[in-house]
Design a protein around this motif. Structure first.
Motif, PDB file in Angstrom:
ATOM      1  N   PRO A  12      31.709  34.867  44.626  1.00  0.00           N
ATOM      2  CA  PRO A  12      30.519  34.353  44.194  1.00  0.00           C
ATOM      3  C   PRO A  12      30.312  33.062  44.577  1.00  0.00           C
ATOM      4  O   PRO A  12      29.036  32.623  44.694  1.00  0.00           O
ATOM      5  CB  PRO A  12      30.767  34.306  42.799  1.00  0.00           C
ATOM      6  CG  PRO A  12      32.047  34.905  42.383  1.00  0.00           C
ATOM      7  CD  PRO A  12      32.706  34.915  43.693  1.00  0.00           C
ATOM      8  N   THR A  13      31.082  32.358  44.876  1.00  0.00           N
ATOM      9  CA  THR A  13      30.869  30.915  45.438  1.00  0.00           C
ATOM     10  C   THR A  13      30.834  30.744  46.836  1.00  0.00           C
ATOM     11  O   THR A  13      30.528  29.680  47.396  1.00  0.00           O
ATOM     12  CB  THR A  13      31.951  29.860  44.955  1.00  0.00           C
ATOM     13  OG1 THR A  13      33.229  30.288  45.246  1.00  0.00           O
ATOM     14  CG2 THR A  13      31.760  29.846  43.118  1.00  0.00           C
ATOM     15  N   GLY A  14      31.392  31.593  47.349  1.00  0.00           N
ATOM     16  CA  GLY A  14      31.463  31.922  49.119  1.00  0.00           C
ATOM     17  C   GLY A  14      33.019  31.061  49.483  1.00  0.00           C
ATOM     18  O   GLY A  14      32.778  30.800  50.740  1.00  0.00           O
ATOM     19  N   LYS A  15      33.522  30.697  48.755  1.00  0.00           N
ATOM     20  CA  LYS A  15      34.915  30.223  48.995  1.00  0.00           C
ATOM     21  C   LYS A  15      36.203  31.105  48.673  1.00  0.00           C
ATOM     22  O   LYS A  15      36.168  31.834  47.783  1.00  0.00           O
ATOM     23  CB  LYS A  15      35.193  28.860  48.385  1.00  0.00           C
ATOM     24  CG  LYS A  15      34.131  27.951  48.437  1.00  0.00           C
ATOM     25  CD  LYS A  15      34.207  26.543  47.965  1.00  0.00           C
ATOM     26  CE  LYS A  15      33.481  25.725  48.439  1.00  0.00           C
ATOM     27  NZ  LYS A  15      33.552  24.290  47.761  1.00  0.00           N
ATOM     28  N   LEU A  16      37.073  31.125  49.601  1.00  0.00           N
ATOM     29  CA  LEU A  16      38.338  32.127  49.506  1.00  0.00           C
ATOM     30  C   LEU A  16      39.135  31.769  48.423  1.00  0.00           C
ATOM     31  O   LEU A  16      39.715  32.536  47.841  1.00  0.00           O
ATOM     32  CB  LEU A  16      39.064  32.008  51.047  1.00  0.00           C
ATOM     33  CG  LEU A  16      40.185  32.832  51.205  1.00  0.00           C
ATOM     34  CD1 LEU A  16      39.659  34.334  51.237  1.00  0.00           C
ATOM     35  CD2 LEU A  16      40.937  32.848  52.550  1.00  0.00           C
ATOM     36  N   ALA A  17      39.176  30.468  47.981  1.00  0.00           N
ATOM     37  CA  ALA A  17      39.977  30.071  46.962  1.00  0.00           C
ATOM     38  C   ALA A  17      39.612  30.960  45.741  1.00  0.00           C
ATOM     39  O   ALA A  17      40.108  31.024  44.680  1.00  0.00           O
ATOM     40  CB  ALA A  17      40.034  28.483  46.818  1.00  0.00           C
ATOM     41  N   ASP A  18      38.341  30.992  45.749  1.00  0.00           N
ATOM     42  CA  ASP A  18      37.443  31.861  44.401  1.00  0.00           C
ATOM     43  C   ASP A  18      37.669  33.059  44.216  1.00  0.00           C
ATOM     44  O   ASP A  18      37.393  33.867  43.313  1.00  0.00           O
ATOM     45  CB  ASP A  18      36.278  31.252  44.160  1.00  0.00           C
ATOM     46  CG  ASP A  18      36.092  29.804  43.916  1.00  0.00           C
ATOM     47  OD1 ASP A  18      37.047  29.236  43.614  1.00  0.00           O
ATOM     48  OD2 ASP A  18      35.179  29.315  44.589  1.00  0.00           O
ATOM     49  N   VAL A  19      38.164  33.856  45.224  1.00  0.00           N
ATOM     50  CA  VAL A  19      38.405  35.170  45.286  1.00  0.00           C
ATOM     51  C   VAL A  19      39.522  35.800  44.293  1.00  0.00           C
ATOM     52  O   VAL A  19      40.649  35.212  44.512  1.00  0.00           O
ATOM     53  CB  VAL A  19      38.615  35.770  46.775  1.00  0.00           C
ATOM     54  CG1 VAL A  19      38.911  37.142  46.611  1.00  0.00           C
ATOM     55  CG2 VAL A  19      37.508  35.234  47.623  1.00  0.00           C
ATOM     56  N   THR A  20      39.342  36.653  43.482  1.00  0.00           N
ATOM     57  CA  THR A  20      40.336  37.158  42.501  1.00  0.00           C
ATOM     58  C   THR A  20      40.997  38.263  43.113  1.00  0.00           C
ATOM     59  O   THR A  20      40.392  39.083  44.146  1.00  0.00           O
ATOM     60  CB  THR A  20      39.644  37.842  41.136  1.00  0.00           C
ATOM     61  OG1 THR A  20      38.395  38.760  41.520  1.00  0.00           O
ATOM     62  CG2 THR A  20      38.571  36.625  40.612  1.00  0.00           C
ATOM     63  N   PRO A  21      41.850  38.774  42.640  1.00  0.00           N
ATOM     64  CA  PRO A  21      42.811  40.046  43.071  1.00  0.00           C
ATOM     65  C   PRO A  21      41.672  41.271  43.047  1.00  0.00           C
ATOM     66  O   PRO A  21      41.929  42.144  44.116  1.00  0.00           O
ATOM     67  CB  PRO A  21      43.787  40.235  42.166  1.00  0.00           C
ATOM     68  CG  PRO A  21      44.047  38.879  41.601  1.00  0.00           C
ATOM     69  CD  PRO A  21      42.851  38.185  41.587  1.00  0.00           C
ATOM     70  N   GLU A  22      40.928  41.391  42.337  1.00  0.00           N
ATOM     71  CA  GLU A  22      40.103  42.642  42.254  1.00  0.00           C
ATOM     72  C   GLU A  22      38.916  42.451  43.149  1.00  0.00           C
ATOM     73  O   GLU A  22      38.765  43.600  43.944  1.00  0.00           O
ATOM     74  CB  GLU A  22      39.261  42.561  40.812  1.00  0.00           C
ATOM     75  CG  GLU A  22      40.274  42.776  39.605  1.00  0.00           C
ATOM     76  CD  GLU A  22      40.976  41.591  39.158  1.00  0.00           C
ATOM     77  OE1 GLU A  22      40.728  40.476  39.565  1.00  0.00           O
ATOM     78  OE2 GLU A  22      41.966  41.831  38.340  1.00  0.00           O
ATOM     79  N   MET A  23      38.545  41.336  43.644  1.00  0.00           N
ATOM     80  CA  MET A  23      37.538  40.960  44.616  1.00  0.00           C
ATOM     81  C   MET A  23      38.156  41.262  46.008  1.00  0.00           C
ATOM     82  O   MET A  23      37.558  42.246  46.810  1.00  0.00           O
ATOM     83  CB  MET A  23      37.127  39.473  44.756  1.00  0.00           C
ATOM     84  CG  MET A  23      36.117  38.983  43.469  1.00  0.00           C
ATOM     85  SD  MET A  23      35.922  37.451  43.717  1.00  0.00           S
ATOM     86  CE  MET A  23      34.400  37.383  42.740  1.00  0.00           C
ATOM     87  N   ALA A  24      39.237  40.825  46.177  1.00  0.00           N
ATOM     88  CA  ALA A  24      40.229  41.122  47.440  1.00  0.00           C
ATOM     89  C   ALA A  24      40.436  42.614  47.579  1.00  0.00           C
ATOM     90  O   ALA A  24      40.228  43.148  48.739  1.00  0.00           O
ATOM     91  CB  ALA A  24      41.514  40.316  47.525  1.00  0.00           C
ATOM     92  N   ALA A  25      40.747  43.318  46.607  1.00  0.00           N
ATOM     93  CA  ALA A  25      40.963  44.986  46.615  1.00  0.00           C
ATOM     94  C   ALA A  25      39.784  45.459  46.864  1.00  0.00           C
ATOM     95  O   ALA A  25      39.991  46.442  47.796  1.00  0.00           O
ATOM     96  CB  ALA A  25      41.621  45.219  45.311  1.00  0.00           C
ATOM     97  N   ALA A  26      38.639  45.137  46.401  1.00  0.00           N
ATOM     98  CA  ALA A  26      37.520  45.859  46.612  1.00  0.00           C
ATOM     99  C   ALA A  26      37.064  45.357  48.002  1.00  0.00           C
ATOM    100  O   ALA A  26      36.383  46.587  48.610  1.00  0.00           O
ATOM    101  CB  ALA A  26      36.381  45.478  45.711  1.00  0.00           C
ATOM    102  N   GLY A  27      37.147  44.377  48.582  1.00  0.00           N
ATOM    103  CA  GLY A  27      37.036  44.102  49.877  1.00  0.00           C
ATOM    104  C   GLY A  27      37.641  44.829  50.914  1.00  0.00           C
ATOM    105  O   GLY A  27      37.164  45.480  51.924  1.00  0.00           O
ATOM    106  N   VAL A  28      39.062  45.130  50.531  1.00  0.00           N
ATOM    107  CA  VAL A  28      39.949  45.622  51.606  1.00  0.00           C
ATOM    108  C   VAL A  28      39.437  46.971  51.599  1.00  0.00           C
ATOM    109  O   VAL A  28      39.384  47.786  52.538  1.00  0.00           O
ATOM    110  CB  VAL A  28      41.370  45.421  51.111  1.00  0.00           C
ATOM    111  CG1 VAL A  28      42.193  46.525  52.026  1.00  0.00           C
ATOM    112  CG2 VAL A  28      41.709  43.998  51.663  1.00  0.00           C
TER     113      VAL A  28
END
Length: 127
Positions: A12-28
């Motif tokens: 949401p902020t465009g920063k890697l530090a703000d990525v949740t595990p759910e966001m990372a899993a969805a991206g992968v």
């Protein structure tokens, strides 16, 4: 250590530090769906290194694939932006396939995955 100054499109902020595990899993998961298909990896590996191949050359390089499946996977790879299709106006028609720049950028990622898989610890034999 992850870089926190990189812009991440699914954050949401465009920063890697703000990525949740759910966001990372969805991206992968979304990335892996682009590669999902029985013959897509073989097609990509045939085209890596800037190779431009005709349909018949791909067919010969992957003898177990049917024309239907090769056509289907090439269309999907083209639709997803990994492969370009160039139709030459001649008789008989000639069609060339090559990786896009984004498709070529996948090569080091797959090399890293191969390296990771090669370092798998030995599995104990079942009792």
């Amino acid at each position: 250590m992850a870089r926190t100054d990189r812009k991440v499109s699914y954050s949401p902020t465009g920063k890697l530090a703000d990525v949740t595990p759910e966001m990372a899993a969805a991206g992968v998961d979304a990335a892996l769906r682009l590669l999902d298909g029985r013959w897509k990896m073989e097609i990509l590996f045939q085209l890596f290194g800037g190779g431009v191949l005709r349909f018949s050359e791909l067919e010969r390089a992957i003898p177990a694939v049917s024309q239907k499946m090769l056509t289907q996977h090439l269309r999907e790879l083209e639709r997803d932006g990994l492969v370009t299709r160039t139709l030459h106006a001649q008789v008989p028609p000639r069609v060339d396939y090559a990786l896009t720049a984004w498709g070529e950028a996948l090569c080091p990622v797959l090399d890293a995955l191969l390296d990771w898989a090669a370092r798998r610890p030995a599995q104990p034999a079942p009792a």
